[in-house]
Motif scaffolding. Structure first.
Motif, PDB file in Angstrom:
ATOM      1  N   ALA A  58      55.802   5.899 -57.205  1.00 19.56           N
ATOM      2  CA  ALA A  58      55.868   7.060 -58.094  1.00 19.56           C
ATOM      3  C   ALA A  58      54.603   7.131 -58.939  1.00 19.56           C
ATOM      4  CB  ALA A  58      57.095   6.970 -58.992  1.00 19.56           C
ATOM      5  N   ARG A  59      54.131   5.985 -59.400  1.00 16.37           N
ATOM      6  CA  ARG A  59      52.918   5.919 -60.206  1.00 16.37           C
ATOM      7  C   ARG A  59      51.699   6.385 -59.408  1.00 16.37           C
ATOM      8  NH1 ARG A  59      49.807   1.234 -63.338  1.00 16.37           N
ATOM      9  NH2 ARG A  59      49.633   0.232 -61.313  1.00 16.37           N
ATOM     10  N   THR A  69      43.283   7.759 -59.375  1.00 14.66           N
ATOM     11  CA  THR A  69      43.929   6.713 -58.579  1.00 14.66           C
ATOM     12  C   THR A  69      44.191   5.510 -59.474  1.00 14.66           C
ATOM     13  OG1 THR A  69      41.805   5.799 -57.864  1.00 14.66           O
ATOM     14  CG2 THR A  69      42.838   7.446 -56.418  1.00 14.66           C
ATOM     15  N   VAL A  70      45.160   4.698 -59.075  1.00 15.05           N
ATOM     16  CA  VAL A  70      45.526   3.513 -59.837  1.00 15.05           C
ATOM     17  C   VAL A  70      46.030   2.474 -58.846  1.00 15.05           C
ATOM     18  CG1 VAL A  70      47.921   4.275 -60.197  1.00 15.05           C
ATOM     19  CG2 VAL A  70      46.859   2.690 -61.840  1.00 15.05           C
ATOM     20  N   GLU A  71      45.861   1.191 -59.170  1.00 21.52           N
ATOM     21  CA  GLU A  71      46.346   0.157 -58.261  1.00 21.52           C
ATOM     22  C   GLU A  71      47.853   0.286 -58.098  1.00 21.52           C
ATOM     23  OE1 GLU A  71      45.612  -3.769 -59.706  1.00 21.52           O
ATOM     24  OE2 GLU A  71      46.234  -3.298 -61.749  1.00 21.52           O
ATOM     25  N   LEU A  72      48.343  -0.218 -56.971  1.00 21.23           N
ATOM     26  CA  LEU A  72      49.749  -0.008 -56.651  1.00 21.23           C
ATOM     27  C   LEU A  72      50.668  -0.564 -57.731  1.00 21.23           C
ATOM     28  CD1 LEU A  72      51.818   1.030 -54.593  1.00 21.23           C
ATOM     29  CD2 LEU A  72      51.697  -1.209 -53.460  1.00 21.23           C
ATOM     30  N   ARG A 105      62.920   8.775 -59.982  1.00 25.21           N
ATOM     31  CA  ARG A 105      61.521   9.008 -60.356  1.00 25.21           C
ATOM     32  C   ARG A 105      60.644   9.246 -59.128  1.00 25.21           C
ATOM     33  NH1 ARG A 105      57.538   4.395 -63.043  1.00 25.21           N
ATOM     34  NH2 ARG A 105      55.638   5.712 -63.197  1.00 25.21           N
ATOM     35  N   VAL A 106      60.791   8.395 -58.121  1.00 25.46           N
ATOM     36  CA  VAL A 106      59.899   8.517 -56.963  1.00 25.46           C
ATOM     37  C   VAL A 106      60.257   9.723 -56.103  1.00 25.46           C
ATOM     38  CG1 VAL A 106      61.150   7.040 -55.296  1.00 25.46           C
ATOM     39  CG2 VAL A 106      58.641   7.166 -55.252  1.00 25.46           C
ATOM     40  N   LEU A 107      61.543  10.037 -55.987  1.00 14.74           N
ATOM     41  CA  LEU A 107      61.924  11.221 -55.210  1.00 14.74           C
ATOM     42  C   LEU A 107      61.463  12.497 -55.907  1.00 14.74           C
ATOM     43  CD1 LEU A 107      65.499  10.252 -53.969  1.00 14.74           C
ATOM     44  CD2 LEU A 107      63.371  10.281 -52.650  1.00 14.74           C
ATOM     45  N   ILE A 139      45.137   8.268 -52.528  1.00 19.09           N
ATOM     46  CA  ILE A 139      45.746   7.293 -53.428  1.00 19.09           C
ATOM     47  C   ILE A 139      45.103   5.941 -53.141  1.00 19.09           C
ATOM     48  CG2 ILE A 139      47.951   8.514 -53.681  1.00 19.09           C
ATOM     49  CD1 ILE A 139      49.156   6.623 -51.604  1.00 19.09           C
ATOM     50  N   SER A 140      45.333   4.970 -54.012  1.00 21.75           N
ATOM     51  CA  SER A 140      44.693   3.671 -53.817  1.00 21.75           C
ATOM     52  C   SER A 140      45.412   2.835 -52.760  1.00 21.75           C
ATOM     53  CB  SER A 140      44.637   2.903 -55.140  1.00 21.75           C
ATOM     54  OG  SER A 140      45.944   2.534 -55.561  1.00 21.75           O
ATOM     55  N   TYR A 141      46.695   3.106 -52.509  1.00 22.25           N
ATOM     56  CA  TYR A 141      47.458   2.299 -51.561  1.00 22.25           C
ATOM     57  C   TYR A 141      46.800   2.329 -50.186  1.00 22.25           C
ATOM     58  CZ  TYR A 141      51.139   0.796 -48.418  1.00 22.25           C
ATOM     59  OH  TYR A 141      51.836   0.138 -47.433  1.00 22.25           O
ATOM     60  N   ARG A 142      46.327   1.186 -49.732  1.00 19.95           N
ATOM     61  CA  ARG A 142      45.655   1.025 -48.446  1.00 19.95           C
ATOM     62  C   ARG A 142      44.479   1.980 -48.263  1.00 19.95           C
ATOM     63  NH1 ARG A 142      48.642  -2.263 -44.937  1.00 19.95           N
ATOM     64  NH2 ARG A 142      50.815  -2.568 -45.546  1.00 19.95           N
ATOM     65  N   GLY A 143      43.947   2.499 -49.366  1.00 15.24           N
ATOM     66  CA  GLY A 143      42.842   3.441 -49.269  1.00 15.24           C
ATOM     67  C   GLY A 143      43.218   4.701 -48.514  1.00 15.24           C
ATOM     68  N   GLY A 144      44.487   5.082 -48.601  1.00 13.90           N
ATOM     69  CA  GLY A 144      44.973   6.214 -47.830  1.00 13.90           C
ATOM     70  C   GLY A 144      45.249   7.439 -48.668  1.00 13.90           C
ATOM     71  N   VAL A 145      46.207   8.232 -48.195  1.00 15.89           N
ATOM     72  CA  VAL A 145      46.605   9.457 -48.877  1.00 15.89           C
ATOM     73  C   VAL A 145      48.098   9.396 -49.176  1.00 15.89           C
ATOM     74  CG1 VAL A 145      44.760  10.822 -47.832  1.00 15.89           C
ATOM     75  CG2 VAL A 145      46.993  10.674 -46.685  1.00 15.89           C
TER      76      VAL A 145
END
Length: 261
Positions: A58-59, A69-72, A105-107, A139-145
């Motif tokens: 969600a973050r 972007t922010v770390e996971l 929150r995430v949904l 997004i920062s997660y795995r350098g993906g989207v």
């Protein structure tokens, strides 16, 4: 094999969230400290991780909606591990409340993407400014989207709900989810191997590019569970090479990135 379309993935996220919440609601205080399917983790650890990954993803989307972007995990991997260990011993009611809040929150964050996509197609400046993140926002997660984050959340919810060991196991995984795991977990195939996955009654799927060809046969859910490092639940898998039975090959670690334990 391709990733599900965003609208399909969104529906799958809601379904997986419902199953996770329903499963968690059946646990009692006595169930929480019991062992999960993950070595060294109690059910409390799994519930804490589910809550943590929901808040973390969600973050990702909340920052992405602002073009940031922010770390996971807050505090990185160390922060993740500390949060899980701290929350693992909570009582069942606290775990359920925390999980439901995180799921909501995430949904909400993923549901807002549909509004953003619609706004992005509008020509007015006002609509464009309100568009926020879309499925293709970095997004920062795995350098993906964002789409990669949605797929990750789908995996985490489905796999870790099964890890709770409450009767919902890999045998309940959908064909679509299993086929997604075939693709995502192809990174676990050793460089020397080429695996021909042969789900019963379905067309074979080949993953890996090595010179040693091994056929892995069984129920599609059992093959997916094995690739994910979980125990098959509907029967045994058979591995063969050049028509001879062989042992199942050793797989590489979970694909690079924040591991799923």
């Amino acid at each position: 094999m391709t990733a599900p379309a965003p609208d399909v993935l969104l529906a799958q996220l809601h379904k997986a969230a419902d199953v996770a919440a329903s499963t968690a609601s059946k646990l009692t205080d006595a169930d929480i400290p019991a062992a999960s399917a993950l070595p060294g983790w109690t059910r409390g650890h799994v519930l804490a991780h589910l809550t943590g990954i929901c808040n973390a993803m969600a973050r990702q989307l909340e920052f992405a909606s602002r073009g940031e972007t922010v770390e996971l995990y807050d505090g990185g991997q160390e922060g993740r591990n500390k949060a899980i260990d701290t929350a693992a011993g909570h009582d069942a009611a606290t775990h359920l409340a925390d999980l439901n809040t995180a799921l909501e929150r995430v949904l909400k964050a993923f549901d807002s993407l549909n509004v953003a996509e619609a706004a992005a197609t509008e020509s007015s400046t006002e609509a464009s400014a309100a568009s926020g993140a879309t499925w293709q926002t970095p997004i920062s997660y795995r350098g993906g989207v964002v789409l990669d984050g949605g797929l990750a959340l789908w995996r985490e919810l489905v796999i870790h709900t099964a890890d709770l060991g409450t009767g919902y196991g890999p045998e309940a995984w959908s064909r679509q989810f299993c086929e997604h795991l075939f693709e995502f977990l192809s990174a676990r195939v050793p460089e020397t191997h080429r695996l021909v996955l042969q789900p019963l009654g379905l067309a074979p799927v080949t993953i890996g590019n090595g010179g040693r060809s091994v056929v892995v046969s069984g129920m599609i859910t059992d093959i997916a569970a094995w690739l994910a490092g979980r125990e098959p639940s509907l029967g045994s898998l058979r591995a063969s090479a050049a028509a001879d039975d062989v042992d199942l090959p050793e797989l590489l670690p979970w694909p690079a990135g924040t591991p799923a334990k």
